[in-house]
Motif scaffolding. Sequence first.
Motif, short mmCIF file in Angstrom:
data_model
loop_
_atom_site.label_atom_id
_atom_site.label_comp_id
_atom_site.label_asym_id
_atom_site.label_seq_id
_atom_site.Cartn_x
_atom_site.Cartn_y
_atom_site.Cartn_z
N GLN A 80 16.59 -58.77 -0.16
CA GLN A 80 17.46 -57.65 0.20
C GLN A 80 17.03 -57.02 1.53
N CYS A 81 15.73 -56.89 1.72
CA CYS A 81 15.23 -56.35 2.98
C CYS A 81 15.62 -57.23 4.15
N LYS B 110 15.79 -49.18 6.75
CA LYS B 110 15.95 -49.86 8.04
C LYS B 110 15.86 -48.86 9.18
N THR C 227 22.12 -50.00 -1.58
CA THR C 227 22.62 -50.14 -0.21
C THR C 227 22.17 -48.97 0.65
N LEU D 155 18.35 -49.08 1.34
CA LEU D 155 17.96 -50.06 2.35
C LEU D 155 18.41 -49.64 3.75
N ARG D 156 19.57 -48.98 3.83
CA ARG D 156 20.02 -48.49 5.13
C ARG D 156 19.05 -47.45 5.68
N ALA E 258 19.12 -56.91 5.10
CA ALA E 258 19.40 -55.62 5.75
C ALA E 258 18.84 -55.56 7.16
#
Length: 316
Positions: free
Chosen positions: A211-212, A184, A177, A180-181, A215
């Motif tokens: 997942q991308c 982004k 998590t 990915l944050r 996000a």
Amino acid sequence: MVTPATNSATDAVNNGVLHTKLDRIFSAPAEPVETVSYSMEIATKDDFDIGQLKRLTPQPVFCALPWILDDNLRYADDFLRAPTLQLTSQLRQAQYTVVNHVSCYNITEQQLDGLLSTGIQNLFVIRGDTVHGDQKFQHSAGLVQYLRSQQQQSGRPKLTIGVGGYPYGHHQSPSKTEELRYLKEKIDHGVDFLLTQTLYDAESFFRYREQCRAAGINIPVIPGIYVPHSYRHLRVMLNLTRITLSPTIDAAFAAHANDDPEQFETFAMEHFVGVLRELLESNATSNDPIKLVHFFSFNKFALLQKVLQKMNHFFH
């Protein structure tokens, strides 16, 4: 030695055209996707033979050149003398589009400005494995942000910027998590494409891309494929990228550890052709098809040609 010609028409055409190429590839209708393009990474080594590159069929969309920590910054007073920039010029003059890696490692704002002044417009931004506490850019997000700000302030042509993605997870990330944050946030600074680390199975790519998307990352995600030419080189690459293979895949490769070179190459090629086939056959039903594949070649052009021939239904 090739003399750089950074202001030539050839350089301008082959440097800035990547944005147009990527737009054409990724803006095409999603279905059906029968023909897939590819790009490749080339090693700046003495064994590079541009004649072998020219004989590849089909030809790559772009050639990426890695950033060598101990080498490029030695030429910070004149980057055009660096072997990587010398090869960049040679490739441009041969009408290839080049993407140059640039690392956060010890690079300063002044050095970045000097690098951009050589005419480079296509960049793959990495943090680098080595980070000093006092270097200017501690993370690649800051480097992307600086590059975009310089482009806007200086009136330079638009940069095309790519960054890396980690389907098997980044070894320094506290969680998927959080990873990915951060990714982004970095992409929101102005990244055009995401290129994955070396893949060893298709499912890991599909899961990572999902997942991308969840996000909010909507830029192209390009799978990265590396076909090892020896078991030893596979282990070196795994140690370098800090990827742990699944027990099944690890055992399959280990069973061929003592093969002669031709036997190992045949096994490795068949394995990754299988991975590619699984990736690309999904295009028939996917609303997020794969349109570009990136090969980490290590200058093994003959091996890459064999893979392309076995996949000629897609790469033609």
